[in-house]
Design an enzyme around this catalytic site. Structure first.
Site, PDB file in Angstrom:
ATOM      1  CG  ASP A  28      14.300   9.623 -16.032  1.00 12.21           C
ATOM      2  OD1 ASP A  28      13.587   8.729 -16.063  1.00 12.21           O
ATOM      3  OD2 ASP A  28      13.651  10.860 -16.070  1.00 12.21           O
ATOM      4  CG  ASN A  70       2.244  -3.781  -9.931  1.00 12.24           C
ATOM      5  OD1 ASN A  70       1.689  -4.507 -10.757  1.00 12.24           O
ATOM      6  ND2 ASN A  70       2.031  -2.636  -9.655  1.00 12.24           N
ATOM      7  CG  ASP A  97       5.116  -0.450 -12.524  1.00 13.40           C
ATOM      8  OD1 ASP A  97       5.171  -0.412 -13.682  1.00 13.40           O
ATOM      9  OD2 ASP A  97       4.344  -1.149 -11.853  1.00 13.40           O
ATOM     10  CB  THR A 143      16.872  -2.098  -4.360  1.00 12.25           C
ATOM     11  OG1 THR A 143      16.750  -1.204  -5.295  1.00 12.25           O
ATOM     12  CG2 THR A 143      17.718  -3.310  -4.605  1.00 12.25           C
ATOM     13  N   GLY A 144      13.576  -0.773  -3.869  1.00 13.98           N
ATOM     14  CA  GLY A 144      12.794   0.086  -3.371  1.00 13.98           C
ATOM     15  C   GLY A 144      11.683  -0.287  -2.253  1.00 13.98           C
ATOM     16  CE1 TYR A 157       6.758  -4.550  -4.522  1.00 10.17           C
ATOM     17  CE2 TYR A 157       7.824  -6.078  -6.170  1.00 10.17           C
ATOM     18  CZ  TYR A 157       6.707  -5.568  -5.603  1.00 10.17           C
ATOM     19  OH  TYR A 157       5.364  -5.449  -6.239  1.00 10.17           O
TER      20      TYR A 157
END
Length: 154
Positions: free
Chosen positions: A9, A23, A33, A117-118, A120
């Protein structure tokens, strides 16, 4: 110089800085984020408002507030559009700009999440190669940061 890849984490890291995959507004969102904004507390949102956003491929530094890390480096990765829209260059720029900020502020250690990589949708293996190449090239020519950790959530 050490480079580590760990599961964990990022909000629990004790490095001099953690990186937020943000973002463009820098005002919080989902994923890492949102987790960083929640863990850091409301002062982070106030400081981010004053920064007036961040362009894709760029990075900005804030305090870490309630986090164990004293600093947060926010970077905005590219949205994957198939690979022909400069995504590789923008993602490499994210990694390099974060490392430059760490070096320029005298930070000895930094922890990164996986950027873009999530939500986006940047392909993970392609992103990992770009990250590894950028980290290796930068750390071979710079004394700081001395320690780079890449913290994968899963």
């Amino acid at each position: 110089m050490s480079i580590e890849v760990v599961l964990g984490d990022i909000t629990k890291e004790t490095t001099d800085a953690i990186v937020n995959a943000a973002n463009t507004s820098l005002l919080g969102g989902g994923g890492v984020d949102g987790a960083i904004h929640q863990a850091a507390g409301p002062q982070l949102l106030e400081e981010c408002r004053a920064l007036k956003g961040c362009a894709t491929g760029e990075a900005k530094l804030t305090s870490g507030y309630k986090l164990l890390s004293p600093f947060i480096i926010h970077t905005v990765g590219p949205i994957w559009r198939g690979g022909a829209s400069g995504e590789d260059e923008l993602l490499a720029s994210c990694w390099k700009k974060c490392l430059v900020l760490a070096r320029d502020h005298g930070l000895r250690s930094i922890a990164f999440p996986s950027i873009s990589t999530g939500a986006y949708a940047f392909p993970l293996e392609r992103a990992a190669r770009l990250a590894a190449n950028t980290i290796t090239a930068f750390t071979s020519r710079n004394a700081l940061p001395e320690k780079v950790r890449v913290v994968a959530f899963d």
